[in-house]
Motif scaffolding. Structure first.
Motif, short mmCIF file in Angstrom:
data_model
loop_
_atom_site.label_atom_id
_atom_site.label_comp_id
_atom_site.label_asym_id
_atom_site.label_seq_id
_atom_site.Cartn_x
_atom_site.Cartn_y
_atom_site.Cartn_z
N ASN A 36 0.92 -1.27 0.02
CA ASN A 36 -0.11 -0.08 -0.14
C ASN A 36 0.91 1.35 -0.03
OD1 ASN A 36 -2.36 -1.56 0.26
ND2 ASN A 36 -1.96 -1.82 2.31
N ALA A 37 1.95 1.22 -0.63
CA ALA A 37 2.69 2.47 -0.82
C ALA A 37 2.11 3.58 -1.64
CB ALA A 37 4.13 1.99 -1.40
N LYS A 38 2.22 4.67 -0.86
CA LYS A 38 1.87 6.28 -1.51
C LYS A 38 2.93 7.02 -1.80
CE LYS A 38 -2.89 5.60 0.10
NZ LYS A 38 -4.06 6.06 1.10
N GLN A 39 3.06 7.67 -2.89
CA GLN A 39 3.93 8.72 -2.96
C GLN A 39 3.61 9.87 -2.14
OE1 GLN A 39 5.39 9.14 -7.01
NE2 GLN A 39 5.21 11.51 -6.70
N TYR A 40 4.64 10.39 -1.43
CA TYR A 40 4.33 11.69 -0.84
C TYR A 40 4.98 13.16 -1.11
CZ TYR A 40 8.73 10.35 1.72
OH TYR A 40 9.96 10.13 2.05
N THR A 41 6.13 12.59 -2.31
CA THR A 41 6.98 13.64 -2.58
C THR A 41 7.49 13.58 -4.05
OG1 THR A 41 8.53 15.47 -2.33
CG2 THR A 41 9.06 13.41 -1.81
N SER A 42 7.39 14.52 -4.90
CA SER A 42 8.19 14.39 -5.98
C SER A 42 8.87 15.65 -6.54
CB SER A 42 7.22 14.15 -7.48
OG SER A 42 6.25 15.10 -7.42
N ILE A 43 9.15 16.46 -5.58
CA ILE A 43 10.02 17.48 -5.70
C ILE A 43 11.35 17.50 -6.52
CG2 ILE A 43 11.08 19.67 -4.68
CD1 ILE A 43 8.84 19.99 -2.70
N ARG A 44 11.66 18.19 -7.43
CA ARG A 44 13.01 18.01 -8.25
C ARG A 44 13.21 16.49 -8.73
NH1 ARG A 44 17.21 22.01 -7.20
NH2 ARG A 44 16.23 23.67 -5.67
N ASN A 45 11.84 15.73 -8.87
CA ASN A 45 11.88 14.47 -9.17
C ASN A 45 12.63 13.48 -8.28
OD1 ASN A 45 10.35 14.87 -11.54
ND2 ASN A 45 12.14 15.59 -12.71
N ILE A 46 13.00 13.94 -7.17
CA ILE A 46 13.18 13.00 -6.07
C ILE A 46 12.08 12.58 -5.16
CG2 ILE A 46 14.75 12.90 -4.09
CD1 ILE A 46 16.33 13.40 -6.50
N LEU A 47 11.81 11.20 -5.33
CA LEU A 47 10.70 10.46 -5.24
C LEU A 47 10.73 9.92 -3.60
CD1 LEU A 47 9.92 8.46 -8.20
CD2 LEU A 47 9.33 10.83 -7.77
N GLY A 48 9.69 10.08 -2.88
CA GLY A 48 9.52 9.39 -1.65
C GLY A 48 8.12 8.91 -1.38
N TYR A 49 8.11 7.44 -0.70
CA TYR A 49 7.03 6.83 -0.61
C TYR A 49 6.73 6.30 0.83
CZ TYR A 49 7.42 6.32 -5.72
OH TYR A 49 7.75 6.46 -7.08
N THR A 50 5.60 6.02 1.21
CA THR A 50 5.33 5.15 2.55
C THR A 50 4.51 4.31 2.19
OG1 THR A 50 5.85 7.36 3.97
CG2 THR A 50 4.52 5.72 4.71
N GLY A 51 4.89 3.18 2.82
CA GLY A 51 3.94 1.98 2.77
C GLY A 51 3.94 1.19 4.06
N THR A 52 4.09 -0.10 4.09
CA THR A 52 4.31 -0.92 5.26
C THR A 52 4.77 -2.02 4.92
OG1 THR A 52 2.17 -2.12 5.07
CG2 THR A 52 1.89 -0.31 6.47
N TYR A 53 5.84 -2.67 5.66
CA TYR A 53 6.43 -3.96 5.64
C TYR A 53 6.33 -4.78 6.93
CZ TYR A 53 10.49 -7.23 4.70
OH TYR A 53 11.10 -7.98 4.37
#
Length: 236
Positions: A36-53
């Motif tokens: 269930n990963a969701k992207q939280y940022t893409s500023i400057r095309n530097i990507l960040g995601y949060t999900g669960t493991y």
């Protein structure tokens, strides 16, 4: 709540985070390892995601290359978003004869030629950037449990990727296993903010043999270090 470099709201980023330099490796980790990963940022095309493991919230954030770039992201992640456990997962150049291509290295310490330490401590103090011991101990234990061989030791974080002046032979003589460009900043800033950090690498090329992996391999493989980092992140 967003910072100049991360477009996230409070609660978007987990306390546990993996930090690849390549934003596409962040995307790969989110898509292949997190639920269930969701992207939280893409500023400057530097990507960040949060999900669960394994049911535990985990984030993954690209940092770019080099100490200046990762320092920005680490500072904002800790100071603004409250991240407590940081795991760098990246590639390094193998320097030692006992390290093979695609070996996993865990950085017990990070020697550096960067001026970051002199800027902070002045010329009279040679601060030693080191890993958080509890994360290091658990990562080694998890690697053994998963039957994934790792090598633990000192690496060097350099400011210049193309550096003809650096004395690799002397560094190897003193036990340096590999070369990369970020871990010294990670360990130093983690110490400043009293949080935990660990750097885990896959040897993507070898300074002694001339072997190297393709750009696609660097981006989309090297899963052993990711598994070790995630297993360690969720149990601490």
């Amino acid at each position: 709540m967003s910072t100049p470099h991360i477009a996230a709201e409070p609660g978007d980023i987990a306390e546990r985070i993996l930090l690849p330099g390549d934003p596409l490796r962040a995307k790969f980790i989110a898509e292949h390892f997190l639920e269930n990963a969701k992207q939280y940022t893409s500023i400057r095309n530097i990507l960040g995601y949060t999900g669960t493991y394994k049911g535990v919230p985990v984030s993954v954030q690209g940092t770019g290359m080099g100490i200046p770039s990762i320092s920005i992201y680490i500072h904002e992640l800790i100071a603004t978003y409250g991240v407590k456990k940081l795991f760098r997962v990246g590639t390094c150049g193998a320097m030692h004869k006992d390290v093979k291509l695609r070996d996993v290295l865990i950085a017990q310490a990070a020697t550096t030629d960067s001026a970051i330490l002199r800027n902070i401590f002045g010329p009279s103090i040679n601060f030693a950037p080191i890993a958080d011991y509890s994360l290091l101990e658990r990562a080694v234990s998890n690697a053994r449990r998963l039957s994934l061989p790792v090598k633990v030791g000192n690496i060097i974080s350099v400011d210049r990727f193309y550096d003809e002046e650096i004395d690799n032979e002397k560094l190897t003589k003193y036990g340096i296993l590999g070369v990369e460009m970020e871990a010294a900043a990670l360990y130093t800033i983690a110490a400043q903010f009293h949080v935990q950090a660990l750097a885990i690498f896959t040897a993507s090329d070898h300074l002694l043999t001339g072997e190297g992996c393709t750009a696609e391999e660097r981006q989309n493989t090297f899963c052993d270090m990711i598994r070790i980092a995630l297993e360690t992140a969720v149990e601490t």
